[in-house]
Design a protein around this motif. Structure first.
Motif, PDB file in Angstrom:
ATOM      1  N   ASP A 212      -7.062  -1.923  -0.021  1.00 21.57           N
ATOM      2  CA  ASP A 212      -6.703  -0.596   0.490  1.00 21.57           C
ATOM      3  C   ASP A 212      -7.763  -0.063   1.452  1.00 21.57           C
ATOM      4  O   ASP A 212      -7.450   0.589   2.444  1.00 21.57           O
TER       5      ASP A 212
ATOM      6  N   TYR B   3       0.829  -1.210   0.000  1.00 17.60           N
ATOM      7  CA  TYR B   3       0.000   0.000   0.000  1.00 17.60           C
ATOM      8  C   TYR B   3       0.865   1.262   0.000  1.00 17.60           C
ATOM      9  O   TYR B   3       0.653   2.183  -0.795  1.00 17.60           O
TER      10      TYR B   3
ATOM     11  N   SER C 153      -5.698   1.455  -7.383  1.00 18.18           N
ATOM     12  CA  SER C 153      -5.940   1.137  -5.982  1.00 18.18           C
ATOM     13  C   SER C 153      -6.376  -0.315  -5.908  1.00 18.18           C
ATOM     14  O   SER C 153      -7.010  -0.833  -6.823  1.00 18.18           O
TER      15      SER C 153
END
Length: 425
Positions: free
Chosen positions: A250, A203, A246
């Protein structure tokens, strides 16, 4: 090489994965039903004074615990047969919901010897199934691929890692076990910390790359004085800001109510690794498996469970390194329940099915542990000798050349010669 499903003896008419997906909920239902009956005791089904005696109660509980162990053993074999596939997210969610309710059965007390005999396999299966469902090695590979190819769509995977709700359930179950100091859950807690750490790193790396591209884009825009005009075409082109997709996990990490950052990971990991605690638990679980006089499962299932723990030692190596706790744990996985001089093997397994064979085939774990033990020999004597003994005595099959390989290694390793004093007797 035969498929695991065939080695377990599963008979299927079509797609094995589809049939496993149908069987797993059924066995989970058996476990749920049995554990609910254990909680109620025999008094929940009868008030007959002739049946509510202590001896009958113990037999009743032992029967239910045995049913639970058999059902969990079936669940383990089914999940293990998936091999390179992630299990369905719904199965992962159901399993960890059950583990949260019963705290990995860590509070189960051996009130009687007949019941005590079922507790070790029950707790061992709970940890092994949890690690197998989490797939720490495969999860780490997935995170690495997401970093290497930021344009990769999550939809290309079928995994619990892509469901925030399932990740939430897993995390809550692990946090609950850690807060209650569930010793039997420590291998599963440790596996989750490895996944959570890799998830955080992925991340942060993707966020950093996105910030760098945004900065470069703003700088180029400022220097050229141009204006970015939106286009109707696909913006997710390689190298653009939008190409750094993304991931669905996340949202799980960004939850503001419960932090899941690296500090939380370190706290969780330290709670189970302090003084080598998790490795002692794995050693104890390994010794409770077949083949030995205290074995509770078949030799093949026991070997497959030890391979799961072997994989965990490989995945955790970059974090814990080569140390006495991990080496001792690994040796116990290779020769469970045997003393150093117990050279006769009781393992009724072919070479291809043994834990030793998995070790020898894995270049990473051989480099991490066996090669280091060889390099440190003879200054550190026991690790290398322990590996040699385990490999040489794993099976008694004819034509096994591993003993010769180890003997050649021993012949070519350095030795220490100590000059004894003249008065030594």
């Amino acid at each position: 090489e035969d498929k695991l499903g065939e080695k377990y003896g599963f008979k299927h008419s079509g797609n094995l994965k589809d049939e496993i997906d149908q069987l797993l909920p059924a066995y989970l239902k058996v476990v749920t039903s049995s554990t609910s009956s254990i909680e109620g005791g025999i008094a929940s089904i009868t008030d007959d004074s002739m049946l509510t005696t202590e001896s009958v109660e113990i037999d009743y509980l032992r029967t239910l615990l045995t049913e639970t162990v058999h059902a969990m053993s079936a669940i383990y074999q089914l999940v293990d047969s998936l091999e390179n596939h992630f299990p369905q997210a719904t199965i992962v969610n159901q399993w960890f919901s059950l583990m949260q309710v019963y705290s990995f059965f860590d509070s189960l007390q051996p009130m009687h010897q007949l019941i005590a005999d079922t507790i070790a396999p029950l707790k061992t299966l709970c940890s092994a199934i949890s690690i197998l469902l989490l797939q720490p090695a495969k999860a780490s590979n997935y995170f690495s691929e997401r970093e290497e190819d930021a344009t990769q769509a999550d939809d290309s995977y079928d995994s619990y890692l892509l469901s925030s709700d399932v990740l939430e359930q897993v995390h809550n179950s692990i946090i609950n076990a850690a807060s209650l100091d569930c010793e039997g859950a420590s291998p599963a807690i440790f596996a989750w910390t490895l996944i959570l750490h890799r998830m955080n790193v992925s991340y942060h790396n993707r966020t950093e790359k996105r910030d760098i591209l945004l900065h470069q884009n703003a700088r180029e825009t400022f220097e050229t004085g141009s204006v970015i005009r939106p286009t109707m075409g696909r913006r997710n082109s390689n190298g653009s800001i939008f190409s750094i997709e993304s991931s669905k996990f996340d949202g799980f990490l960004e939850n503001p109510t419960t932090p899941r950052d690296l500090q939380v990971v370190e706290q969780l990991a330290s709670s189970v690794t302090v003084n080598g605690r998790v490795f002692e638990v794995i050693t104890s679980m390994s010794n409770s498996l077949a083949p030995n006089e205290n074995g509770s499962l078949t030799a093949f299932v026991g070997s497959r469970i030890r391979i799961v723990f072997l994989e965990l030692l490989k995945v955790c190596y970059p974090f814990v390194g080569y140390q006495s706790d991990t080496v001792s744990c690994l040796i116990s996985l290779l020769s469970p329940g045997r003393k150093f001089w117990s050279l006769t093997s009781k393992e009724a397994l072919s070479t291809s099915q043994s834990t030793i064979q998995s070790l020898l085939k894995d270049d990473h774990i051989m480099e991490f542990y066996f090669r280091q033990a060889l390099d440190r020999f003879p200054y550190e004597f026991l690790p290398f000798i322990g590996f040699c003994r385990s490999i040489c005595t794993a099976t008694g099959s004819e034509g096994d050349e591993r003993a010769d390989i180890i003997l050649d290694l021993l012949r070519n390793t350095p030795s220490i010669t100590v000059t004894l004093p003249d008065d030594f007797q």
